[in-house]
Each structure stands twice: as structure tokens, then as C-alpha cells.
Design a protein around this motif. Sequence first.
Motif, PDB file in Angstrom:
ATOM      1  N   UNK A   1      40.087   0.850  23.752  1.00  0.00           N
ATOM      2  CA  UNK A   1      39.258   1.945  23.256  1.00  0.00           C
ATOM      3  C   UNK A   1      39.937   3.297  23.429  1.00  0.00           C
ATOM      4  N   UNK A   2      40.551   3.501  24.583  1.00  0.00           N
ATOM      5  CA  UNK A   2      41.283   4.749  24.830  1.00  0.00           C
ATOM      6  C   UNK A   2      42.482   4.871  23.898  1.00  0.00           C
ATOM      7  N   UNK A   3      43.165   3.753  23.672  1.00  0.00           N
ATOM      8  CA  UNK A   3      44.321   3.731  22.773  1.00  0.00           C
ATOM      9  C   UNK A   3      43.887   4.099  21.352  1.00  0.00           C
ATOM     10  N   UNK A   4      42.792   3.508  20.913  1.00  0.00           N
ATOM     11  CA  UNK A   4      42.274   3.837  19.587  1.00  0.00           C
ATOM     12  C   UNK A   4      41.888   5.319  19.514  1.00  0.00           C
ATOM     13  N   UNK A   5      41.209   5.819  20.526  1.00  0.00           N
ATOM     14  CA  UNK A   5      40.796   7.226  20.530  1.00  0.00           C
ATOM     15  C   UNK A   5      41.997   8.162  20.412  1.00  0.00           C
ATOM     16  N   UNK A   6      43.096   7.807  21.089  1.00  0.00           N
ATOM     17  CA  UNK A   6      44.306   8.616  21.026  1.00  0.00           C
ATOM     18  C   UNK A   6      44.865   8.638  19.607  1.00  0.00           C
ATOM     19  N   UNK A   7      45.004   7.457  18.999  1.00  0.00           N
ATOM     20  CA  UNK A   7      45.547   7.393  17.634  1.00  0.00           C
ATOM     21  C   UNK A   7      44.602   8.032  16.632  1.00  0.00           C
TER      22      UNK A   7
ATOM     23  N   UNK B   1      36.718  -6.501  21.700  1.00  0.00           N
ATOM     24  CA  UNK B   1      38.102  -6.176  22.021  1.00  0.00           C
ATOM     25  C   UNK B   1      38.987  -6.295  20.782  1.00  0.00           C
ATOM     26  N   UNK B   2      38.823  -7.364  20.032  1.00  0.00           N
ATOM     27  CA  UNK B   2      39.621  -7.559  18.819  1.00  0.00           C
ATOM     28  C   UNK B   2      39.341  -6.454  17.801  1.00  0.00           C
ATOM     29  N   UNK B   3      38.075  -6.084  17.657  1.00  0.00           N
ATOM     30  CA  UNK B   3      37.689  -5.040  16.712  1.00  0.00           C
ATOM     31  C   UNK B   3      38.407  -3.730  17.030  1.00  0.00           C
ATOM     32  N   UNK B   4      38.304  -3.292  18.276  1.00  0.00           N
ATOM     33  CA  UNK B   4      38.889  -2.002  18.644  1.00  0.00           C
ATOM     34  C   UNK B   4      40.419  -2.079  18.674  1.00  0.00           C
ATOM     35  N   UNK B   5      40.982  -3.224  18.998  1.00  0.00           N
ATOM     36  CA  UNK B   5      42.439  -3.376  18.990  1.00  0.00           C
ATOM     37  C   UNK B   5      42.979  -3.245  17.561  1.00  0.00           C
ATOM     38  N   UNK B   6      42.296  -3.862  16.614  1.00  0.00           N
ATOM     39  CA  UNK B   6      42.729  -3.761  15.215  1.00  0.00           C
ATOM     40  C   UNK B   6      42.547  -2.335  14.705  1.00  0.00           C
ATOM     41  N   UNK B   7      41.452  -1.680  15.080  1.00  0.00           N
ATOM     42  CA  UNK B   7      41.282  -0.269  14.708  1.00  0.00           C
ATOM     43  C   UNK B   7      42.462   0.553  15.210  1.00  0.00           C
ATOM     44  N   UNK B   8      42.838   0.343  16.457  1.00  0.00           N
ATOM     45  CA  UNK B   8      43.956   1.082  17.043  1.00  0.00           C
ATOM     46  C   UNK B   8      45.266   0.803  16.329  1.00  0.00           C
ATOM     47  N   UNK B   9      45.543  -0.466  16.065  1.00  0.00           N
ATOM     48  CA  UNK B   9      46.793  -0.835  15.393  1.00  0.00           C
ATOM     49  C   UNK B   9      46.881  -0.215  14.002  1.00  0.00           C
TER      50      UNK B   9
ATOM     51  N   UNK C   1      45.252   2.373  12.817  1.00  0.00           N
ATOM     52  CA  UNK C   1      45.274   3.834  12.878  1.00  0.00           C
ATOM     53  C   UNK C   1      46.655   4.328  13.290  1.00  0.00           C
ATOM     54  N   UNK C   2      47.297   3.612  14.201  1.00  0.00           N
ATOM     55  CA  UNK C   2      48.671   3.949  14.564  1.00  0.00           C
ATOM     56  C   UNK C   2      49.577   3.856  13.335  1.00  0.00           C
ATOM     57  N   UNK C   3      49.463   2.771  12.597  1.00  0.00           N
ATOM     58  CA  UNK C   3      50.259   2.604  11.376  1.00  0.00           C
ATOM     59  C   UNK C   3      49.992   3.724  10.383  1.00  0.00           C
TER      60      UNK C   3
END
Length: 88
Positions: free
Chosen positions: A6-12, A65-73, A75-77
Motif C-alpha cells: 500500500x505504501x509502495x502504491x501510494x508513493x508511485x 494484497x494482489x490488488x494493491x500490488x498490481x496497482x503499484x506495478x 502505476x510504476x510502469x
Amino acid sequence: MKKVEGDRYDTWDGLVNEIYGVLQKQLPSDEMEQLRNEQRKWIEYRDSTAKAASLKYEGGTMEELEYVAVLGNLTEERCFELVEKYMQ
């Protein structure tokens, strides 16, 4: 793990919004309108892709967890895509 993702996603997410804000100031209005439409479609794609990925764990502890991990990935891309396409 959910907190970390979640923090990783928020950063991206913050970075993609910062990049978008810079582009709003730099791009001509016609290009910005095109980017705005592209970004709306991308947000729909991001959300639906994350939801679809999370459904393989539907009802389980890994679903969120999978939902937010994919959001982060994704968004980073997207951050890198925007920089490469519009800021070079």
C-alpha cells in the motif's frame, strides 16, 4: 505485506500525479487534452487489471494484497511511460 504494498502504491501514485502536473504546465493544450483522455483510459485499465488479478485469490487473504500490488506495478510502469513519451 499489505501495508508495504500500500505504501509502495501510494508513493508511485504520488509520483504519477506529480509528473502529470508538470506535463499540464508544459504541454500544448491539444497534447494535454490527448494525454487527459489517455490517462482516463489508463486508470480504467489499471483498476480493471488489478481487480482481475486479485480475483484469483477471491475471498482469501491474498486478494487485497494482489490488488494493491498490481496497482503499484502498473502505476510504476506508467510513471516511466509518461516520462519517456512526454519529457524527453
